[in-house]
Scaffold this motif. Structure first.
Motif, mmCIF file in Angstrom:
data_model
loop_
_atom_site.group_PDB
_atom_site.id
_atom_site.type_symbol
_atom_site.label_atom_id
_atom_site.label_comp_id
_atom_site.label_asym_id
_atom_site.label_seq_id
_atom_site.Cartn_x
_atom_site.Cartn_y
_atom_site.Cartn_z
ATOM 1 N N UNK A 1 4.280 -0.110 -2.093
ATOM 2 C CA UNK A 1 3.464 -0.047 -0.798
ATOM 3 C C UNK A 1 3.236 1.462 -0.071
ATOM 4 N N UNK A 2 3.426 2.138 -0.653
ATOM 5 C CA UNK A 2 2.901 4.149 0.310
ATOM 6 C C UNK A 2 1.681 4.060 -0.448
ATOM 7 N N UNK A 3 1.259 3.005 -1.114
ATOM 8 C CA UNK A 3 0.339 3.741 -1.801
ATOM 9 C C UNK A 3 -0.818 2.975 -2.422
ATOM 10 N N UNK A 4 -1.725 2.832 -0.010
ATOM 11 C CA UNK A 4 -2.909 1.492 -0.506
ATOM 12 C C UNK A 4 -2.511 0.315 -0.186
ATOM 13 N N UNK A 5 -0.509 0.260 -0.053
ATOM 14 C CA UNK A 5 0.287 -1.106 0.477
ATOM 15 C C UNK A 5 0.339 -0.648 2.111
ATOM 16 N N UNK A 6 0.834 -1.652 2.718
ATOM 17 C CA UNK A 6 1.337 -1.623 3.837
ATOM 18 C C UNK A 6 2.870 -0.621 4.350
ATOM 19 N N UNK B 1 -7.017 0.121 0.641
ATOM 20 C CA UNK B 1 -6.867 1.172 1.443
ATOM 21 C C UNK B 1 -7.080 2.518 0.615
ATOM 22 N N UNK B 2 -6.999 3.492 0.790
ATOM 23 C CA UNK B 2 -7.356 4.846 0.298
ATOM 24 C C UNK B 2 -6.314 5.054 -0.812
ATOM 25 N N UNK B 3 -5.360 4.681 -1.215
ATOM 26 C CA UNK B 3 -3.852 5.014 -1.741
ATOM 27 C C UNK B 3 -4.534 4.872 -3.496
ATOM 28 N N UNK B 4 -4.002 5.475 -3.907
ATOM 29 C CA UNK B 4 -4.162 5.168 -5.452
ATOM 30 C C UNK B 4 -3.077 4.778 -5.891
ATOM 31 N N UNK B 5 -2.757 3.157 -5.910
ATOM 32 C CA UNK B 5 -1.457 2.972 -6.801
ATOM 33 C C UNK B 5 -0.495 3.039 -8.603
#
Length: 361
Positions: free
Chosen positions: A332-337, A346-350
């Motif tokens: 959730x911390x990589x482009x998620x909520x 978003x900009x996160x890259x999971x």
């Protein structure tokens, strides 16, 4: 330990706690709209400690990957195991897709495509004694599916006009009744076997826990994970913001805060209560799993084991299967909520989305 090292350790701990709290608030705010720092691994104890004892260290847990989930923006949340077929179901918070992992397969398959029956999210999942899959949609309610055909058998929705709502997790009691948490409203809904046979209806509010809950910041969540004892005497549900565990007596309706020793349940998400009184908990923002021993009457619980490991990748829910615990790695911390300012897409890259296998827990 020298005084200098003690101060350094205390400072690091405070920073980690503050960051975890901020991530948790970010998560609750983002999820309410519809939309962690890595920590060193802690060892596990080889044997349970009695209620009231601190969780010591001893043996280690083995964390590996059970299977992968296809897709670039899955952000999985819920998980359920079918003891009859040994299939495992996982739901996507991002679009409501439900995946099925067959025994021995390294990658799950799509069981219910995104948007099936208008479903926008797939949070809580459970398989009942008759092999029916229950899936909550945080925005509307819960639907029940035939695991053989994928057809929808029933659906229940929050009453029209209800503004703030977030139908989150669910549990099934031995008599076939389903109980579901609403993280925004602080209530527990109920679906009885008779209602299930009818096929549809409005979710019934069975218990309102708001009078018992501690004050919380505006917009934050309260109730999240929920589980029940094997005899169907009570429910246990967690207030993830305050870190409290609540017991709901299914005979009298009485609500009480469970006496916790050795720790708390802040950022707690999924709960799993075993027949022997072992409660396993996934804490999302802190990349932590905890294990508790619950007293015979469900009024007390003592922390016995803790794992904190960045490879858990923001664990949301868990399911106990023979020999191991399956844990959802939400990312959730990589482009998620839980990615501040990013949100879905978003900009996160999971990395590849997976479900973890944890042995020794």
């Amino acid at each position: 330990m020298t005084q200098k090292k003690q101060k350094s350790t205390q400072k690091t701990t405070k920073k980690a706690t503050k960051r975890a709290g901020a991530l948790a608030l970010t998560l609750t705010a983002a999820l309410a709209l519809g939309a962690a720092a890595p920590a060193p691994a802690l060892a596990l104890t080889p044997t349970p400690a009695p209620i009231g004892a601190q969780a010591p260290s001893g043996s280690d847990a083995r964390i590996s990957t059970a299977f992968a989930l296809p897709g670039a923006k899955v952000y999985p949340e819920g998980i359920a195991a079918d003891p009859r077929t040994h299939a495992v179901y996982v739901g996507s918070y991002a679009d409501g897709t439900v995946y099925r992992a067959r025994p021995g397969r390294s990658e799950a398959e799509v069981f219910l495509p995104a948007g099936t029956d208008g479903r926008r999210t797939a949070n809580g999942l459970r398989v009942d004694a008759r092999g029916r899959l229950w899936v909550t949609d945080s925005t509307t309610g819960v639907a029940v599916y035939d695991t053989a055909t994928g057809s929808r058998l029933a659906h229940f929705e929050v009453a029209a006009g209800t503004s703030a709502r977030f139908v989150n997790d669910l549990t099934l009691t031995p008599d076939g009744t389903a109980y579901l948490t609403d993280s925004s409203r602080g209530v527990i809904y109920r679906v009885t076997p008779r209602q299930l046979a009818a096929g549809s209806g409005v979710l019934t509010e069975a218990y309102d826990l708001t009078p018992a809950l501690r004050p919380r910041p505006a917009g934050s969540f309260s109730l999240n994970g929920i589980t029940s004892d094997r005899a169907g005497r009570y429910l246990l549900t967690v207030d993830m913001t305050a870190g409290d565990l609540y017991r709901v007596d299914l005979r009298t309706g009485a609500v009480r805060r469970v006496a916790l020793t050795g720790g708390d349940l802040k950022a707690a998400d999924g709960l799993d209560l075993a027949p022997d009184g072992t409660l396993r908990v996934a804490h999302n923002a802190t990349n932590t799993l905890t294990r508790w021993h619950v007293g015979a009457d469900g009024t007390r619980a003592g922390l016995t084991r803790t794992i904190t490991d960045p490879s858990l990748q923001i664990p949301t829910t868990l399911a106990r299967v023979p020999g191991r615990t399956l844990v959802v790695r939400s990312q959730f911390d990589k482009g998620g909520p839980m990615d501040p300012g990013a949100g879905m897409g978003g900009s996160g890259t999971p990395t590849t989305f997976t479900v973890a296998s944890v042995r020794g827990f």
